[in-house]
Design a protein around this motif. Structure first.
Motif, PDB file in Angstrom:
ATOM      1  N   ALA A  67       0.665  -1.197   0.300  1.00 33.49           N
ATOM      2  CA  ALA A  67       0.022  -0.038  -0.311  1.00 33.49           C
ATOM      3  C   ALA A  67       1.027   1.316   0.040  1.00 33.49           C
ATOM      4  O   ALA A  67       0.546   2.338  -1.029  1.00 33.49           O
ATOM      5  CB  ALA A  67      -1.275  -0.180   1.078  1.00 33.49           C
ATOM      6  N   LEU A  68       1.790   1.503   0.509  1.00 31.33           N
ATOM      7  CA  LEU A  68       2.119   2.635   1.186  1.00 31.33           C
ATOM      8  C   LEU A  68       3.746   2.667  -0.517  1.00 31.33           C
ATOM      9  O   LEU A  68       3.480   3.831  -0.508  1.00 31.33           O
ATOM     10  CB  LEU A  68       4.019   2.112   2.681  1.00 31.33           C
ATOM     11  CG  LEU A  68       4.421   3.466   2.287  1.00 31.33           C
ATOM     12  CD1 LEU A  68       3.956   4.721   2.340  1.00 31.33           C
ATOM     13  CD2 LEU A  68       5.461   3.287   3.529  1.00 31.33           C
ATOM     14  N   GLN A  85       1.156   4.636  -3.367  1.00 32.80           N
ATOM     15  CA  GLN A  85       0.824   5.243  -2.377  1.00 32.80           C
ATOM     16  C   GLN A  85       2.781   6.696  -3.041  1.00 32.80           C
ATOM     17  O   GLN A  85       2.247   7.581  -3.654  1.00 32.80           O
ATOM     18  CB  GLN A  85       0.541   6.159  -0.960  1.00 32.80           C
ATOM     19  CG  GLN A  85       0.285   7.418  -1.115  1.00 32.80           C
ATOM     20  CD  GLN A  85      -0.691   6.990   0.190  1.00 32.80           C
ATOM     21  OE1 GLN A  85      -1.266   6.456   0.797  1.00 32.80           O
ATOM     22  NE2 GLN A  85      -0.522   8.094   1.101  1.00 32.80           N
ATOM     23  N   TRP A 138      -5.500   0.428   1.462  1.00 36.44           N
ATOM     24  CA  TRP A 138      -6.247   0.910   2.955  1.00 36.44           C
ATOM     25  C   TRP A 138      -6.823   0.456   3.660  1.00 36.44           C
ATOM     26  O   TRP A 138      -7.197   0.625   5.434  1.00 36.44           O
ATOM     27  CB  TRP A 138      -5.272   2.325   2.836  1.00 36.44           C
ATOM     28  CG  TRP A 138      -3.796   3.636   2.263  1.00 36.44           C
ATOM     29  CD1 TRP A 138      -3.395   4.146   1.865  1.00 36.44           C
ATOM     30  CD2 TRP A 138      -3.019   2.710   3.442  1.00 36.44           C
ATOM     31  NE1 TRP A 138      -2.357   4.229   1.650  1.00 36.44           N
ATOM     32  CE2 TRP A 138      -1.859   3.188   2.831  1.00 36.44           C
ATOM     33  CE3 TRP A 138      -2.162   1.533   3.796  1.00 36.44           C
ATOM     34  CZ2 TRP A 138      -0.048   2.286   2.906  1.00 36.44           C
ATOM     35  CZ3 TRP A 138      -1.345   1.404   4.735  1.00 36.44           C
ATOM     36  CH2 TRP A 138       0.138   1.814   4.003  1.00 36.44           C
ATOM     37  N   ARG A 139      -7.904  -0.109   2.901  1.00 37.80           N
ATOM     38  CA  ARG A 139      -9.441   0.465   3.456  1.00 37.80           C
ATOM     39  C   ARG A 139      -9.075  -1.119   4.350  1.00 37.80           C
ATOM     40  O   ARG A 139      -9.855  -1.402   4.723  1.00 37.80           O
ATOM     41  CB  ARG A 139     -10.570   0.575   2.124  1.00 37.80           C
ATOM     42  CG  ARG A 139     -10.921   1.695   2.180  1.00 37.80           C
ATOM     43  CD  ARG A 139     -12.386   1.673   0.908  1.00 37.80           C
ATOM     44  NE  ARG A 139     -12.603   2.956   1.190  1.00 37.80           N
ATOM     45  CZ  ARG A 139     -12.450   3.534   0.107  1.00 37.80           C
ATOM     46  NH1 ARG A 139     -11.769   2.779  -1.216  1.00 37.80           N
ATOM     47  NH2 ARG A 139     -12.413   4.705  -0.631  1.00 37.80           N
ATOM     48  N   GLN A 169      -6.776   1.014   7.763  1.00 34.60           N
ATOM     49  CA  GLN A 169      -5.792   2.499   8.131  1.00 34.60           C
ATOM     50  C   GLN A 169      -6.369   3.648   7.643  1.00 34.60           C
ATOM     51  O   GLN A 169      -5.777   4.160   6.311  1.00 34.60           O
ATOM     52  CB  GLN A 169      -5.075   2.509   7.594  1.00 34.60           C
ATOM     53  CG  GLN A 169      -3.797   0.907   8.027  1.00 34.60           C
ATOM     54  CD  GLN A 169      -3.292   1.364   9.485  1.00 34.60           C
ATOM     55  OE1 GLN A 169      -2.929   2.497   9.789  1.00 34.60           O
ATOM     56  NE2 GLN A 169      -3.652  -0.008  10.166  1.00 34.60           N
ATOM     57  N   MET A 171      -4.215   6.751   6.411  1.00 39.30           N
ATOM     58  CA  MET A 171      -3.026   6.914   4.848  1.00 39.30           C
ATOM     59  C   MET A 171      -4.361   6.783   4.229  1.00 39.30           C
ATOM     60  O   MET A 171      -4.214   7.702   3.070  1.00 39.30           O
ATOM     61  CB  MET A 171      -2.636   5.793   5.341  1.00 39.30           C
ATOM     62  CG  MET A 171      -1.328   5.402   6.319  1.00 39.30           C
ATOM     63  SD  MET A 171      -0.053   6.732   5.917  1.00 39.30           S
ATOM     64  CE  MET A 171       0.396   5.903   4.493  1.00 39.30           C
ATOM     65  N   LEU A 172      -5.445   6.401   4.387  1.00 40.40           N
ATOM     66  CA  LEU A 172      -6.330   6.072   3.532  1.00 40.40           C
ATOM     67  C   LEU A 172      -6.347   8.000   3.161  1.00 40.40           C
ATOM     68  O   LEU A 172      -6.911   7.580   2.103  1.00 40.40           O
ATOM     69  CB  LEU A 172      -8.137   5.658   4.314  1.00 40.40           C
ATOM     70  CG  LEU A 172      -8.841   5.221   3.100  1.00 40.40           C
ATOM     71  CD1 LEU A 172      -8.757   5.580   1.315  1.00 40.40           C
ATOM     72  CD2 LEU A 172     -10.490   5.056   3.818  1.00 40.40           C
TER      73      LEU A 172
END
Length: 74
Positions: free
Chosen positions: A3-4, A7, A33-34, A38, A41-42
């Motif tokens: 996820a990171l 992004q 993130w969902r 988080q 972050m989302l």
């Protein structure tokens, strides 16, 4: 980590002017993130997506993304 990475790659794509790739990667990051529950972050991913939509000339979609992120900033 995925996820990171999505992004951060979206951030790079945006800076390089590749708005299509940036929007895809921000959406992928937001989905992750969902799933990871988080919210901060989302919210950041949704804001990034809003910035991309604004750069694409879609102010209504940009606003929608920003509004969706607001309650997540807790």
């Amino acid at each position: 980590g995925i996820a990171l990475s999505e992004q951060l790659l979206a951030n790079v794509a945006y800076v390089q002017g590749d708005l299509q790739t940036a929007s895809l990667q921000y959406r992928e990051a937001a989905q992750a993130w969902r799933a990871l529950r988080q919210p901060a972050m989302l919210a950041d991913a949704l804001d990034g997506l809003g910035v991309v939509y604004l750069a694409m000339g879609d102010a209504a979609r940009a606003r929608s993304q920003h509004e969706e992120s607001l309650p997540l900033w807790t």
